[in-house]
Scaffold this motif. Structure first.
Motif, PDB file in Angstrom:
ATOM      1  N   VAL A 264     -17.629  -7.124 -39.139  1.00  0.00           N
ATOM      2  CA  VAL A 264     -18.733  -7.959 -39.622  1.00  0.00           C
ATOM      3  C   VAL A 264     -20.085  -7.338 -39.282  1.00  0.00           C
ATOM      4  O   VAL A 264     -21.018  -7.373 -40.085  1.00  0.00           O
ATOM      5  N   ALA A 265     -20.218  -6.745 -38.105  1.00  0.00           N
ATOM      6  CA  ALA A 265     -21.504  -6.147 -37.716  1.00  0.00           C
ATOM      7  C   ALA A 265     -21.868  -4.991 -38.644  1.00  0.00           C
ATOM      8  O   ALA A 265     -23.029  -4.857 -39.066  1.00  0.00           O
ATOM      9  N   LEU A 266     -20.890  -4.153 -38.977  1.00  0.00           N
ATOM     10  CA  LEU A 266     -21.166  -3.053 -39.902  1.00  0.00           C
ATOM     11  C   LEU A 266     -21.493  -3.573 -41.298  1.00  0.00           C
ATOM     12  O   LEU A 266     -22.373  -3.036 -41.987  1.00  0.00           O
ATOM     13  N   MET A 267     -20.821  -4.625 -41.702  1.00  0.00           N
ATOM     14  CA  MET A 267     -21.109  -5.214 -43.016  1.00  0.00           C
ATOM     15  C   MET A 267     -22.523  -5.793 -43.041  1.00  0.00           C
ATOM     16  O   MET A 267     -23.245  -5.654 -44.036  1.00  0.00           O
ATOM     17  N   ARG A 268     -22.936  -6.396 -41.948  1.00  0.00           N
ATOM     18  CA  ARG A 268     -24.289  -6.959 -41.880  1.00  0.00           C
ATOM     19  C   ARG A 268     -25.333  -5.847 -41.981  1.00  0.00           C
ATOM     20  O   ARG A 268     -26.340  -5.982 -42.690  1.00  0.00           O
ATOM     21  N   SER A 269     -25.103  -4.756 -41.303  1.00  0.00           N
ATOM     22  CA  SER A 269     -26.036  -3.622 -41.377  1.00  0.00           C
ATOM     23  C   SER A 269     -26.072  -3.010 -42.778  1.00  0.00           C
ATOM     24  O   SER A 269     -27.138  -2.626 -43.276  1.00  0.00           O
ATOM     25  N   HIS A 270     -24.922  -2.964 -43.425  1.00  0.00           N
ATOM     26  CA  HIS A 270     -24.882  -2.394 -44.770  1.00  0.00           C
ATOM     27  C   HIS A 270     -25.627  -3.286 -45.763  1.00  0.00           C
ATOM     28  O   HIS A 270     -26.322  -2.784 -46.660  1.00  0.00           O
ATOM     29  N   VAL A 271     -25.492  -4.595 -45.630  1.00  0.00           N
ATOM     30  CA  VAL A 271     -26.206  -5.507 -46.523  1.00  0.00           C
ATOM     31  C   VAL A 271     -27.708  -5.369 -46.339  1.00  0.00           C
ATOM     32  O   VAL A 271     -28.476  -5.354 -47.314  1.00  0.00           O
ATOM     33  N   GLU A 272     -28.157  -5.259 -45.100  1.00  0.00           N
ATOM     34  CA  GLU A 272     -29.590  -5.097 -44.852  1.00  0.00           C
ATOM     35  C   GLU A 272     -30.109  -3.815 -45.489  1.00  0.00           C
ATOM     36  O   GLU A 272     -31.181  -3.783 -46.103  1.00  0.00           O
ATOM     37  N   CYS A 317     -25.056 -10.940 -57.884  1.00  0.00           N
ATOM     38  CA  CYS A 317     -24.028 -10.079 -58.478  1.00  0.00           C
ATOM     39  C   CYS A 317     -24.050  -8.685 -57.870  1.00  0.00           C
ATOM     40  O   CYS A 317     -22.992  -8.089 -57.604  1.00  0.00           O
ATOM     41  N   ALA A 318     -25.247  -8.147 -57.623  1.00  0.00           N
ATOM     42  CA  ALA A 318     -25.358  -6.805 -57.047  1.00  0.00           C
ATOM     43  C   ALA A 318     -24.805  -6.767 -55.624  1.00  0.00           C
ATOM     44  O   ALA A 318     -24.092  -5.826 -55.238  1.00  0.00           O
ATOM     45  N   VAL A 319     -25.133  -7.780 -54.820  1.00  0.00           N
ATOM     46  CA  VAL A 319     -24.635  -7.817 -53.439  1.00  0.00           C
ATOM     47  C   VAL A 319     -23.126  -7.976 -53.421  1.00  0.00           C
ATOM     48  O   VAL A 319     -22.413  -7.321 -52.639  1.00  0.00           O
ATOM     49  N   ARG A 320     -22.596  -8.830 -54.273  1.00  0.00           N
ATOM     50  CA  ARG A 320     -21.145  -9.023 -54.325  1.00  0.00           C
ATOM     51  C   ARG A 320     -20.435  -7.729 -54.724  1.00  0.00           C
ATOM     52  O   ARG A 320     -19.428  -7.323 -54.114  1.00  0.00           O
ATOM     53  N   GLU A 321     -20.951  -7.054 -55.732  1.00  0.00           N
ATOM     54  CA  GLU A 321     -20.354  -5.799 -56.173  1.00  0.00           C
ATOM     55  C   GLU A 321     -20.448  -4.729 -55.100  1.00  0.00           C
ATOM     56  O   GLU A 321     -19.489  -3.967 -54.869  1.00  0.00           O
ATOM     57  N   GLU A 322     -21.560  -4.658 -54.399  1.00  0.00           N
ATOM     58  CA  GLU A 322     -21.739  -3.646 -53.369  1.00  0.00           C
ATOM     59  C   GLU A 322     -20.815  -3.900 -52.175  1.00  0.00           C
ATOM     60  O   GLU A 322     -20.227  -2.953 -51.627  1.00  0.00           O
ATOM     61  N   LEU A 323     -20.652  -5.157 -51.775  1.00  0.00           N
ATOM     62  CA  LEU A 323     -19.784  -5.459 -50.642  1.00  0.00           C
ATOM     63  C   LEU A 323     -18.331  -5.126 -50.954  1.00  0.00           C
ATOM     64  O   LEU A 323     -17.626  -4.539 -50.115  1.00  0.00           O
ATOM     65  N   VAL A 324     -17.880  -5.486 -52.137  1.00  0.00           N
ATOM     66  CA  VAL A 324     -16.496  -5.169 -52.508  1.00  0.00           C
ATOM     67  C   VAL A 324     -16.286  -3.654 -52.564  1.00  0.00           C
ATOM     68  O   VAL A 324     -15.293  -3.119 -52.056  1.00  0.00           O
ATOM     69  N   GLY A 325     -17.219  -2.936 -53.171  1.00  0.00           N
ATOM     70  CA  GLY A 325     -17.097  -1.480 -53.231  1.00  0.00           C
ATOM     71  C   GLY A 325     -17.140  -0.837 -51.861  1.00  0.00           C
ATOM     72  O   GLY A 325     -16.405   0.136 -51.586  1.00  0.00           O
ATOM     73  N   TRP A 326     -18.000  -1.349 -50.978  1.00  0.00           N
ATOM     74  CA  TRP A 326     -18.094  -0.796 -49.623  1.00  0.00           C
ATOM     75  C   TRP A 326     -16.801  -1.007 -48.844  1.00  0.00           C
ATOM     76  O   TRP A 326     -16.338  -0.098 -48.142  1.00  0.00           O
ATOM     77  N   LEU A 327     -16.189  -2.182 -48.983  1.00  0.00           N
ATOM     78  CA  LEU A 327     -14.919  -2.432 -48.298  1.00  0.00           C
ATOM     79  C   LEU A 327     -13.813  -1.524 -48.831  1.00  0.00           C
ATOM     80  O   LEU A 327     -12.991  -1.010 -48.066  1.00  0.00           O
ATOM     81  N   VAL A 328     -13.787  -1.325 -50.121  1.00  0.00           N
ATOM     82  CA  VAL A 328     -12.760  -0.459 -50.704  1.00  0.00           C
ATOM     83  C   VAL A 328     -12.934   0.990 -50.229  1.00  0.00           C
ATOM     84  O   VAL A 328     -11.954   1.682 -49.925  1.00  0.00           O
ATOM     85  N   ARG A 329     -14.178   1.454 -50.135  1.00  0.00           N
ATOM     86  CA  ARG A 329     -14.431   2.847 -49.757  1.00  0.00           C
ATOM     87  C   ARG A 329     -14.279   3.081 -48.260  1.00  0.00           C
ATOM     88  O   ARG A 329     -13.641   4.039 -47.826  1.00  0.00           O
ATOM     89  N   GLU A 330     -14.891   2.204 -47.459  1.00  0.00           N
ATOM     90  CA  GLU A 330     -14.999   2.457 -46.027  1.00  0.00           C
ATOM     91  C   GLU A 330     -13.944   1.741 -45.192  1.00  0.00           C
ATOM     92  O   GLU A 330     -13.479   2.288 -44.185  1.00  0.00           O
ATOM     93  N   HIS A 331     -13.582   0.538 -45.570  1.00  0.00           N
ATOM     94  CA  HIS A 331     -12.671  -0.268 -44.755  1.00  0.00           C
ATOM     95  C   HIS A 331     -11.643  -0.955 -45.641  1.00  0.00           C
ATOM     96  O   HIS A 331     -11.670  -2.185 -45.802  1.00  0.00           O
ATOM     97  N   PRO A 332     -10.735  -0.208 -46.211  1.00  0.00           N
ATOM     98  CA  PRO A 332      -9.734  -0.851 -47.074  1.00  0.00           C
ATOM     99  C   PRO A 332      -8.824  -1.815 -46.326  1.00  0.00           C
ATOM    100  O   PRO A 332      -8.265  -2.740 -46.914  1.00  0.00           O
ATOM    101  N   GLY A 333      -8.675  -1.607 -45.013  1.00  0.00           N
ATOM    102  CA  GLY A 333      -7.851  -2.530 -44.258  1.00  0.00           C
ATOM    103  C   GLY A 333      -8.464  -3.907 -44.099  1.00  0.00           C
ATOM    104  O   GLY A 333      -7.777  -4.854 -43.700  1.00  0.00           O
TER     105      GLY A 333
END
Length: 367
Positions: A264-272, A317-333
């Protein structure tokens, strides 16, 4: 033959004189518009050319046609004069509406040039539109009444109508109850600042922009270019959402379902970091937090802000798309999982105990 020539001279001369006057007035308005580009009045007044020509031609013909002394025209002198009078009345009403519209639009343009408040501009625009509709209806009614008064047969009808005005008023009030309610609702919307042209509203689960406001109905243009037409009484008798009232800025949420192992902390930093590059984010605020948990995963909510409803939708829509793509690329687990594997077998001692349990609870056989 001489009378026919006189008639041709009267008609042709009247048309030429009216055309010359209208052409001169148009040139003067064009010259004034070029000298004073800061006001659109002179350019708008050029739209009065056609009604001005009708008024001048009817007035000149009514004044000159008796000089022709043409026998067929003299036999129908009263009819011809009455037709020209009706043309003069109709053209005068048309000219009045055009001139009033030019003046109203000029005042609105000057006000819009001085004011920077978008909400106030939409309010004034709505009021000017409804006022012009009222003026048009009033001028039309007065012109029609003036035309009817010129008919001798209508004078008697008018007298009888005035004599029974009380009964007619009661009947008309009962029959046109819904129409009158919409009429008064239109004035309430125009001057009560409930809804304005350009506001973003939500009605019947549909959101869109208010495109047109009249005295009886209101048109909402939805996001998919559909037009929803509603009576104005709808907005005075039922609750609705006005996203533009009190400011167009809005706050929206983006929900993402993830696994318990999500960083969650990394996701928060990525969103910012992503919001600093998002052109539709207005920079007022953002947040990301875990709002819910379940045995199979967690729910993460991101909050973003935008200057209006359209930008908010794009940002979400942009934030939702970016979060899903970031999880797929960096943290698929961290993506949500659906457990489909069978349950594991119990240990041996528990299996034996489980096997003995039914025999202990089994009733003895009858001997």
């Amino acid at each position: 033959m001489e009378s026919v020539l006189r008639l041709a001279v009267c008609v042709g001369g009247s048309a030429l004189v009216a055309l010359a006057v209208v052409r001169t007035a148009d040139l003067l308005a064009r010259y004034a518009d070029a000298r004073h580009p800061e006001t659109p009045l002179w350019g708008l007044l050029r739209r009065c050319r056609t009604p001005l020509y009708v008024v001048l031609l009817a007035a000149l013909l009514r004044w000159t046609y008796p000089a022709s002394n043409w026998a067929p025209l003299e036999d129908h002198d009263r009819t011809v004069g009455h037709v020209l009078l009706l043309c003069l009345i109709g053209g005068g009403g048309w000219l009045t509406v055009r001139a009033a519209s030019a003046g109203a639009e000029t005042l609105y343009a000057r006000y819009a040039g001085r004011s920077r408040d978008a909400a106030r501009l939409r309010r004034v625009r709505t009021q000017v539109t409804l006022i012009m509709r009222v003026v048009s209806v009033a001028v039309g009614v007065l012109a029609t009444a003036a035309a009817l008064v010129t008919l001798p047969s209508m004078r008697t009808v008018g007298t009888s109508l005035l004599a029974s005005a009380g009964i007619i008023g009661i009947v008309a009030g009962v029959a046109a109850q819904s129409t009158l309610s919409n009429l008064f609702a239109g004035f309430q919307i125009a001057f009560g600042d409930m809804v304005r042209i350009g506001d973003t509203v939500v009605v019947n689960g549909e959101w869109g922009l208010v495109e047109e406001v009249t005295l009886t109905f209101l048109t909402v243009r939805t996001w998919d270019e559909r037009r929803v037409t509603l009576p104005v009484s709808y907005f005075t008798s039922r609750p609705f959402e006005n996203w533009s009232r009190g400011g167009a800025e809005m706050t929206g949420s983006v929900f993402v379902h993830c696994d318990h192992s999500t960083p969650v902390a990394l996701m928060r930093s990525h969103v910012e970091k992503f919001l600093t590059t998002c052109p539709t984010w207005d920079g007022r605020g953002w947040d990301l937090a875990v709002t819910d948990t379940s045995p199979t995963g967690i729910t993460i909510r991101a909050i973003v802000t935008a200057k209006d409803a359209d930008d908010l939708w794009t940002t979400r829509c942009a934030v939702r798309e970016e979060l899903v793509g970031w999880l797929v690329r960096e943290h698929p687990g961290a993506l949500p999982r659906v457990v489909t594997a069978p349950a594991a077998d119990p240990p041996d001692d528990r299996a034996e105990e489980h096997a003995r349990t039914p025999s202990m609870t089994r009733e003895p056989h009858a001997r």
